[in-house]
Design an enzyme around this catalytic site. Structure first.
Site, PDB file in Angstrom:
ATOM      1  N   CYS A   1       6.135   1.351  12.003  1.00 47.20           N
ATOM      2  CA  CYS A   1       4.903   1.512  11.227  1.00 47.20           C
ATOM      3  C   CYS A   1       4.113   0.212  11.157  1.00 47.20           C
ATOM      4  CB  CYS A   1       5.253   1.989   9.817  1.00 47.20           C
ATOM      5  SG  CYS A   1       3.858   2.002   8.698  1.00 47.20           S
TER       6      CYS A   1
ATOM      7  N   GLU B   1      -6.842   1.311   3.085  1.00 45.48           N
ATOM      8  CA  GLU B   1      -7.511   2.286   3.936  1.00 45.48           C
ATOM      9  C   GLU B   1      -7.268   3.714   3.464  1.00 45.48           C
ATOM     10  OE1 GLU B   1      -7.900   0.126   8.199  1.00 45.48           O
ATOM     11  OE2 GLU B   1      -5.968   1.018   7.784  1.00 45.48           O
TER      12      GLU B   1
ATOM     13  N   CYS C   1      -1.234   8.262  12.034  1.00 43.76           N
ATOM     14  CA  CYS C   1      -0.058   7.962  11.221  1.00 43.76           C
ATOM     15  C   CYS C   1       0.586   6.647  11.589  1.00 43.76           C
ATOM     16  CB  CYS C   1       0.987   9.045  11.422  1.00 43.76           C
ATOM     17  SG  CYS C   1       0.667  10.447  10.418  1.00 43.76           S
TER      18      CYS C   1
ATOM     19  N   CYS D   1       3.106  -2.847   2.077  1.00 46.57           N
ATOM     20  CA  CYS D   1       4.278  -2.015   1.785  1.00 46.57           C
ATOM     21  C   CYS D   1       5.515  -2.895   1.847  1.00 46.57           C
ATOM     22  CB  CYS D   1       4.384  -0.884   2.812  1.00 46.57           C
ATOM     23  SG  CYS D   1       5.641   0.320   2.372  1.00 46.57           S
TER      24      CYS D   1
ATOM     25  N   CYS E   1       9.286  -0.124   7.664  1.00 49.77           N
ATOM     26  CA  CYS E   1       9.772   0.817   8.679  1.00 49.77           C
ATOM     27  C   CYS E   1       9.332   0.258  10.032  1.00 49.77           C
ATOM     28  CB  CYS E   1       9.179   2.204   8.446  1.00 49.77           C
ATOM     29  SG  CYS E   1       9.584   2.835   6.808  1.00 49.77           S
TER      30      CYS E   1
ATOM     31  N   CYS F   1      -6.131  11.360   3.268  1.00 53.98           N
ATOM     32  CA  CYS F   1      -4.883  10.598   3.237  1.00 53.98           C
ATOM     33  C   CYS F   1      -5.143   9.318   2.433  1.00 53.98           C
ATOM     34  CB  CYS F   1      -4.472  10.288   4.678  1.00 53.98           C
ATOM     35  SG  CYS F   1      -2.994   9.295   4.776  1.00 53.98           S
TER      36      CYS F   1
HETATM   37  S1  SF4 Z   1       6.083   4.327   7.000  1.00 53.95           S
HETATM   38 FE1  SF4 Z   1       4.941   2.406   6.730  1.00 53.95          FE
HETATM   39  S2  SF4 Z   1       3.703   2.677   4.845  1.00 53.95           S
HETATM   40 FE2  SF4 Z   1       5.298   4.288   4.888  1.00 53.95          FE
HETATM   41  S3  SF4 Z   1       7.009   3.400   3.712  1.00 53.95           S
HETATM   42 FE3  SF4 Z   1       7.437   2.878   5.877  1.00 53.95          FE
HETATM   43  S4  SF4 Z   1       6.472   0.860   6.138  1.00 53.95           S
HETATM   44 FE4  SF4 Z   1       5.665   1.705   4.239  1.00 53.95          FE
END
Ligand code: SF4
Length: 403
Positions: free
Chosen positions: A163, A134, A387, A156, A160, A149
């Site tokens: 996220c 995206e 975000c 990933c 996190c 962005c």
């Molecule tokens: S915030 Fe989300 S996209 Fe960014 S490094 Fe952490 S898990 Fe990965």
């Protein structure tokens, strides 16, 4: 014992440099496991987007064409935005045909495009192997400009906990063509070609590498794409208008600063290692102190180009006034600003956004200490473009890939 045969005594900074070099090699080797497929079509034609200037010269040399042709092509591809050789009026028809037999000027396919009630636009781009990522355009509400962005990986590895993207396993890295291609396809959709020159205002005026993925885990492809974007004879976006956001991959932060000199944003999100270990698990490898040291070394940081610390405000987790004061203590002396990000809930997440009052108190403490601390209003929330909300349905296909 003769001095020549004494073991060399290495200084702590030499040892740190050695460790960083070894760590960079490890990161590179891992990135190779998730390499993108070759930029080639099933019929054998090669995509010219994403090649460095030297590679473009070599491709043309291989078909008996002189280096100046590469300069012409660069202009058509990156300044004019041409995707069809037949449009290239400075190139004679027979050569246009010869080029079209061997090459293409690709774009990712637009699988979906959604526009939010606040004009934020989100694309789901599909690449040649069917993987998707995206990209989001966030227009400035007051002026005719805005940030694109861009994603650097499909999925990933970092998980996190706040996220949405982090719930999607890493599928693969994006190639340089796919990274620069997101920006070019976004510009196609706003008709922003040829590339505006000099101070001429741009609608798509900045790039933030804050989409899906950790860009410093795919550094080579990201760096190649950004060099293309910054090249003065093409898209010509200034390094001051590009910001790379990292969760704190310390050894690669140094390299990014030295080689690209683009702006840095750091996803800090917590001021204590025990909490950051939990919500940004990369902290177990590169703790807060190491990340802040890397920020202090970052070459292009100055008052004019401050390092941005991203701080997601999670109710009752990291948003106390004591934490605001600790944040200020940690970043004291750095040319920095703090972006406070209200948490954007997504399906299945257990966090809650901080209250407005708590956000305001936190921001006031940071601001009183002399750091700009804008509260980033969520944009594109209705289309899950804000975000930490990006996620695609791409599944890992490559059997050899490991996370
Ligand atoms: S915030 Fe989300 S996209 Fe960014 S490094 Fe952490 S898990 Fe990965």
């Amino acid at each position: 014992m003769h001095a020549d045969i004494l073991p060399a005594i290495r200084s702590p900074s030499d040892l740190a440099a050695d460790m960083n070099a070894a760590e960079r090699e490890r990161i590179r080797a891992k990135a190779a496991l998730f390499a993108p497929p070759p930029a080639q079509l099933a019929d054998g034609r090669r995509d010219l987007v994403g090649l460095s200037r030297e590679e473009l010269v070599a491709e043309l040399d291989a078909i008996g064409e002189k280096p100046f042709r590469a300069k012409q092509l660069w202009h058509w591809i990156y300044h004019q935005g041409a995707t069809d050789f037949a449009r290239m009026s400075s190139i004679a028809r027979p050569l246009q045909e010869k080029l079209a037999e061997r090459f293409v000027i690709g774009r990712p396919e637009t699988a979906t495009a959604q526009t939010s009630s606040d004009d934020t636009r989100k694309w789901l781009f599909r690449f040649r192997d069917g993987q998707e990522a995206e990209t989001v355009y966030i227009p400035d509400r007051r002026e005719d400009r805005g940030a694109v962005c861009i994603s650097s990986q499909v999925g990933c590895t970092l998980s996190c906990t706040f996220c949405h993207t982090g719930t999607q396993r890493l599928v693969r890295n994006l190639g340089a063509a796919e990274i620069v291609g997101q920006f070019m396809a976004a510009r196609d959709s706003y008709g922003e070609w040829p590339s505006p020159k000099g101070e001429t205002p741009r609608l798509l005026s900045t790039i933030v590498l804050m989409g899906m993925g950790e860009p410093l885990y795919n550094y080579d492809n990201v760096a190649k794409a950004m060099r293309i974007v910054m090249d003065g004879e093409g898209i010509a976006l200034s390094r001051r208008r590009i910001t790379l956001s990292t969760s704190g991959v310390v050894p690669m932060m140094d390299r990014c600063g030295e080689e690209l000199g683009i702006n840095l944003a750091v996803s800090l999100h917590a001021v204590r290692n025990d909490l950051r270990d939990e919500i940004v698990p990369l902290n177990r490898k590169y703790p807060i102190e190491a990340v802040l040291d890397a920020c202090r070394r970052y070459p292009s940081a100055s008052n004019a180009r401050r390092i941005t610390f991203e701080y997601i405000m999670l109710r009752g987790v990291n948003d106390s006034e004591a934490e605001a004061r600790e944040l200020v203590r940690l970043i004291r002396g750095l040319p920095a600003k703090v972006n406070l990000i209200p948490f954007n809930p997504w399906p299945g997440s257990s966090f809650k956004p901080s209250t407005k009052e708590q956000l305001a108190k936190f921001a006031a403490i940071v601001m009183d200490a002399g750091f700009a601390s804008p509260i980033r209003m969520p944009r594109g929330r209705d289309i899950l473009a804000a975000c930490g909300q990006l996620k695609t349905a791409s599944e890992r296909l490559s059997a050899g890939a490991k996370s």
